[in-house]
Design a protein around this motif. Structure first.
Motif, PDB file in Angstrom:
ATOM      1  N   ALA A   1       5.596  10.069  -1.548  1.00 14.00           N
ATOM      2  CA  ALA A   1       5.196   9.331  -2.826  1.00 14.00           C
ATOM      3  C   ALA A   1       5.409   7.715  -2.440  1.00 14.00           C
ATOM      4  N   VAL A   2       6.404   7.384  -1.866  1.00 15.06           N
ATOM      5  CA  VAL A   2       6.580   5.971  -1.546  1.00 15.06           C
ATOM      6  C   VAL A   2       5.413   5.481  -0.461  1.00 15.06           C
ATOM      7  N   THR A   3       5.391   6.301   0.348  1.00 10.15           N
ATOM      8  CA  THR A   3       4.167   5.883   1.322  1.00 10.15           C
ATOM      9  C   THR A   3       2.815   5.621   0.295  1.00 10.15           C
ATOM     10  N   LEU A   4       2.575   6.494  -0.393  1.00  8.53           N
ATOM     11  CA  LEU A   4       1.190   6.338  -1.165  1.00  8.53           C
ATOM     12  C   LEU A   4       1.248   5.051  -2.084  1.00  8.53           C
TER      13      LEU A   4
ATOM     14  N   ILE B   1      -0.535  -2.320  -0.856  1.00  2.21           N
ATOM     15  CA  ILE B   1      -1.221  -3.261   0.062  1.00  2.21           C
ATOM     16  C   ILE B   1      -2.635  -3.218  -0.100  1.00  2.21           C
ATOM     17  N   ILE B   2      -3.542  -2.190  -0.521  1.00  4.27           N
ATOM     18  CA  ILE B   2      -4.817  -2.399  -0.955  1.00  4.27           C
ATOM     19  C   ILE B   2      -5.048  -3.131  -1.733  1.00  4.27           C
ATOM     20  N   TYR B   3      -4.266  -2.937  -2.971  1.00  3.65           N
ATOM     21  CA  TYR B   3      -4.438  -3.951  -4.087  1.00  3.65           C
ATOM     22  C   TYR B   3      -4.131  -5.319  -3.676  1.00  3.65           C
ATOM     23  N   THR B   4      -3.314  -5.724  -2.991  1.00  4.92           N
ATOM     24  CA  THR B   4      -2.962  -6.962  -2.583  1.00  4.92           C
ATOM     25  C   THR B   4      -4.158  -7.557  -1.802  1.00  4.92           C
TER      26      THR B   4
END
Length: 233
Positions: free
Chosen positions: A26-29, A35-38
């Protein structure tokens, strides 16, 4: 319970009863999503503010509009101002005014002269044409003088003549309504700050063989410290 039944149950619970594994996934996702949003935030901001001096005319709501074809010559080279040696260039900022309360009073005035050096070709009419642009990445800012068309400028015989107070072979350009710097764009998680604008000088000339050369020279704000006023930080 038979062996096959136990295997079926294991397949139904791929993580078994390992809570740590579930939390880790869950934390990894979540981290990957952030990261993708940033990255998307920064890429979107960069794309909305892309410009090419003397090609891009305006940027409005993240959409660039180009000059009509033929407004400026096709650019042969773009370079830092100190890499250009075909002739001498004197570009100064004579005035820079910022006013937070009234955008119409913001004004930057630039003065340009050119002079012959050892590399200067014989010019067809002894003149060059110049224009100027002020722009900044990330914040979608690009500005030209009210009349963006290039002005013809007679070349001085040497640097001494160009620097003389009696020199009348110069052109001035006024850029009005520039934004306040430093300027920010709301990228996530950290806003990008643009401290100063970049100034671009368009210069085109034709030699006696009718060969035209067009360059755009890039100046940082710190290269043109205003003689009057300046950015208020």
């Amino acid at each position: 319970m038979g062996k096959n039944e136990k295997n079926k149950q294991k397949r139904k619970l791929p993580f078994g009863r390992n809570l740590f594994t579930l939390i880790f996934v869950a934390v990894t996702l979540l981290v990957l999503s952030l990261i993708i949003y940033t990255v998307q935030s920064y890429v979107t901001a960069a794309n909305k503010s892309k410009y090419t001096p003397f090609v891009t005319q305006t940027i409005t709501d993240g959409k660039a509009t180009d000059f009509a074809e033929g407004s400026f010559n096709t650019i042969d080279e773009r370079m830092k101002f100190d890499k250009f040696n075909a002739m001498g260039v004197l570009l100064t900022c004579t005035k820079y005014v910022e006013d937070d309360s009234n955008a119409t009073t913001r004004q930057a005035i630039y003065k340009v002269s050119v002079y012959k050096n050892d590399n200067t070709p014989a010019l067809k009419n002894g003149k060059v044409s110049v224009s100027i642009c002020m722009a900044a990445p990330w914040v979608g800012f690009i500005k030209y003088p009210s009349s963006s068309s290039a002005k013809e400028l007679e070349i001085c015989e040497n640097e001494e003549a160009a620097k003389a107070t009696s020199n009348t072979k110069y052109k001035t350009f006024t850029i009005s309504g520039q934004i306040d710097f430093p300027a920010k764009v709301n990228t996530w998680p950290v806003p990008v700050t643009v401290d100063t604008p970049t100034i671009y000088l368009y210069l085109t000339y034709t030699d006696t063989y009718s060969k035209t050369k067009t360059v755009v020279l890039e100046y940082g704000y710190h290269n043109l410290i205003p003689q009057d006023g300046g950015i208020i930080k």
